[in-house]
Write an enzyme that holds these catalytic residues in place. Structure first.
Site, mmCIF file in Angstrom:
data_model
loop_
_atom_site.group_PDB
_atom_site.id
_atom_site.type_symbol
_atom_site.label_atom_id
_atom_site.label_comp_id
_atom_site.label_asym_id
_atom_site.label_seq_id
_atom_site.Cartn_x
_atom_site.Cartn_y
_atom_site.Cartn_z
ATOM 1 N N ASP A 12 -4.601 10.833 -3.379
ATOM 2 C CA ASP A 12 -4.300 10.532 -4.788
ATOM 3 C C ASP A 12 -3.774 9.110 -4.989
ATOM 4 O O ASP A 12 -4.151 8.415 -5.940
ATOM 5 C CB ASP A 12 -3.202 11.467 -5.323
ATOM 6 C CG ASP A 12 -3.660 12.898 -5.487
ATOM 7 O OD1 ASP A 12 -4.867 13.177 -5.340
ATOM 8 O OD2 ASP A 12 -2.791 13.753 -5.758
ATOM 9 N N ARG A 21 -4.913 -1.779 -11.415
ATOM 10 C CA ARG A 21 -5.631 -2.980 -11.822
ATOM 11 C C ARG A 21 -6.948 -2.675 -12.531
ATOM 12 O O ARG A 21 -7.708 -3.584 -12.847
ATOM 13 C CB ARG A 21 -5.907 -3.857 -10.592
ATOM 14 C CG ARG A 21 -4.708 -4.660 -10.159
ATOM 15 C CD ARG A 21 -4.388 -5.712 -11.203
ATOM 16 N NE ARG A 21 -3.143 -6.381 -10.945
ATOM 17 C CZ ARG A 21 -3.032 -7.545 -10.301
ATOM 18 N NH1 ARG A 21 -4.088 -8.152 -9.854
ATOM 19 N NH2 ARG A 21 -1.858 -8.089 -10.128
ATOM 20 N N ARG A 52 -4.456 10.345 -14.154
ATOM 21 C CA ARG A 52 -3.649 9.161 -13.826
ATOM 22 C C ARG A 52 -4.014 8.564 -12.467
ATOM 23 O O ARG A 52 -3.763 7.416 -12.203
ATOM 24 C CB ARG A 52 -2.168 9.481 -13.888
ATOM 25 C CG ARG A 52 -1.708 10.437 -12.811
ATOM 26 C CD ARG A 52 -0.209 10.561 -12.800
ATOM 27 N NE ARG A 52 0.275 11.346 -13.919
ATOM 28 C CZ ARG A 52 1.448 12.011 -13.890
ATOM 29 N NH1 ARG A 52 2.218 11.934 -12.830
ATOM 30 N NH2 ARG A 52 1.827 12.744 -14.904
ATOM 31 N N HIS A 53 -4.556 9.376 -11.572
ATOM 32 C CA HIS A 53 -5.008 8.789 -10.293
ATOM 33 C C HIS A 53 -6.462 9.180 -10.025
ATOM 34 O O HIS A 53 -7.378 8.412 -10.336
ATOM 35 C CB HIS A 53 -4.052 9.060 -9.123
ATOM 36 C CG HIS A 53 -3.380 10.399 -9.082
ATOM 37 N ND1 HIS A 53 -4.082 11.571 -9.062
ATOM 38 C CD2 HIS A 53 -2.059 10.738 -9.026
ATOM 39 C CE1 HIS A 53 -3.232 12.575 -9.002
ATOM 40 N NE2 HIS A 53 -1.997 12.118 -8.988
ATOM 41 N N THR A 102 5.441 13.710 -10.219
ATOM 42 C CA THR A 102 4.632 14.438 -9.239
ATOM 43 C C THR A 102 4.868 15.929 -9.493
ATOM 44 O O THR A 102 5.714 16.277 -10.314
ATOM 45 C CB THR A 102 5.029 14.040 -7.791
ATOM 46 O OG1 THR A 102 4.208 14.766 -6.870
ATOM 47 C CG2 THR A 102 6.488 14.339 -7.494
ATOM 48 N N GLU A 153 0.384 27.892 -0.470
ATOM 49 C CA GLU A 153 0.890 26.618 0.051
ATOM 50 C C GLU A 153 2.361 26.548 -0.340
ATOM 51 O O GLU A 153 2.706 26.555 -1.524
ATOM 52 C CB GLU A 153 0.125 25.424 -0.523
ATOM 53 C CG GLU A 153 0.709 24.117 0.017
ATOM 54 C CD GLU A 153 -0.148 22.894 -0.211
ATOM 55 O OE1 GLU A 153 -1.388 23.002 -0.084
ATOM 56 O OE2 GLU A 153 0.421 21.832 -0.493
ATOM 57 N N GLY A 193 6.128 15.964 0.167
ATOM 58 C CA GLY A 193 7.245 15.155 0.648
ATOM 59 C C GLY A 193 7.335 15.000 2.152
ATOM 60 O O GLY A 193 8.288 14.399 2.652
ATOM 61 N N GLY A 214 0.396 13.379 1.478
ATOM 62 C CA GLY A 214 -0.202 12.248 0.779
ATOM 63 C C GLY A 214 0.680 11.028 0.674
ATOM 64 O O GLY A 214 0.465 10.027 1.352
ATOM 65 N N HIS A 215 1.712 11.096 -0.144
ATOM 66 C CA HIS A 215 2.462 9.899 -0.530
ATOM 67 C C HIS A 215 2.968 9.101 0.670
ATOM 68 O O HIS A 215 2.815 7.888 0.729
ATOM 69 C CB HIS A 215 3.630 10.308 -1.442
ATOM 70 C CG HIS A 215 4.343 9.147 -2.031
ATOM 71 N ND1 HIS A 215 5.445 8.578 -1.434
ATOM 72 C CD2 HIS A 215 4.085 8.419 -3.140
ATOM 73 C CE1 HIS A 215 5.848 7.549 -2.164
ATOM 74 N NE2 HIS A 215 5.038 7.441 -3.206
#
Ligand code: PXP
Length: 245
Positions: A12, A21, A52-53, A102, A153, A193, A214-215
């Site tokens: 993401d 950009r 948004r992503h 998130t 999950e 996280g 992910g992050h």
């Protein structure tokens, strides 16, 4: 116990950077290809209502990267339509609020059983495995079973944010929820996280068979590169798994 614990890389935030950009770089689909080369077992992406992503076109291309695609989505008719067209290997249903940075918490499965049950069945009818993102609470695991989900999950966020004894308590909640999932015949994943410091202990829970991360991976890739970060995450997960034996 499943020996190999799968790593699903969530791309993401490659799209977050691209969208900052308004161009085409960096490309989340290219990130997924690199993830495959570095040993990821799957790719995860969340198509949000506000886009948004990840965008619709990304999702379609991610299906063809050669890794199983886990399509994170809110349980809405719009997302159901897109999932039915793309036919990912799995859909992970998550709660979604417009204002959140998130995903903040797990689905309230017990409180919204009828709504979720219909989406679970409709997705399964398309041959898609359905996962529910839930807090590690027994009533939510039981409710996930009742609505017919294939997978839960478990939300690892509170564990990753806690420190000291509190972290151990949060880890124990995940362990207990994972044990209940196994007893009820649900496949068990965890995510949210996770980083180099927190991943090993979750990987040491025998019946957690997949982590979605992910992050941290995308952020750390700025310093180390995507492939080395994924390889290190993989090796920490393997170390956690080996510690069980
Ligand atoms: N699992 C679910 C259901 C999520 O919503 C997210 C965040 O998109 C993740 C895993 C990955 O969390 P993180 O980006 O914090 O690693």
């Amino acid at each position: 116990m499943v020996e190999h614990i799968r790593l699903g890389v969530n791309v993401d935030h490659v799209a977050t950077l691209r969208n900052a950009r308004g161009g085409i770089h960096p490309d989340p689909v290219e990130a997924a290809r690199l993830a495959a080369r570095a040993g990821a077992d799957g790719v995860t992406a969340h198509l949000r209502e506000d886009r948004r992503h990840i965008r619709d076109a990304d999702m379609r291309l991610l299906k063809d990267v050669g890794l199983p695609l886990n399509f994170e989505m809110a349980p809405t008719d719009e997302m159901f339509g897109i999932a039915s067209e793309i036919l990912p290997q799995a859909c992970c249903l998550v709660p979604e609020k417009r204002q959140e940075l998130t995903t903040e918490g797990g689905l309230a499965v017990h409180a919204g059983m009828n709504h979720l049950k219909a989406y679970v069945a409709r997705l399964q009818d398309q041959g898609i495995r359905v996962s529910l993102f839930i807090d590690p609470e027994s009533r939510e695991v039981e409710a996930a079973r009742m609505v017919g989900a294939d997978i839960v999950e478990l939300h690892a966020g509170p564990y990753t944010k806690a420190t000291g004894a509190e972290r151990q308590r949060e880890l124990a909640r995940i362990q207990q929820a994972a044990a209940l999932a196994l007893r009820l015949g649900l496949e068990c994943h965890a995510g949210h996280g996770l980083n180099f410091e927190t991943v090993e202990a979750v990987s040491a829970i025998p019946n957690v068979v997949e982590l979605n991360i992910g992050h941290f991976i995308i952020g750390e890739a700025i310093f180390q590169g995507l492939e080395p970060v994924i390889r290190q995450m993989r090796s920490l997960m393997d170390a956690g798994r080996r510690s069980i034996r």
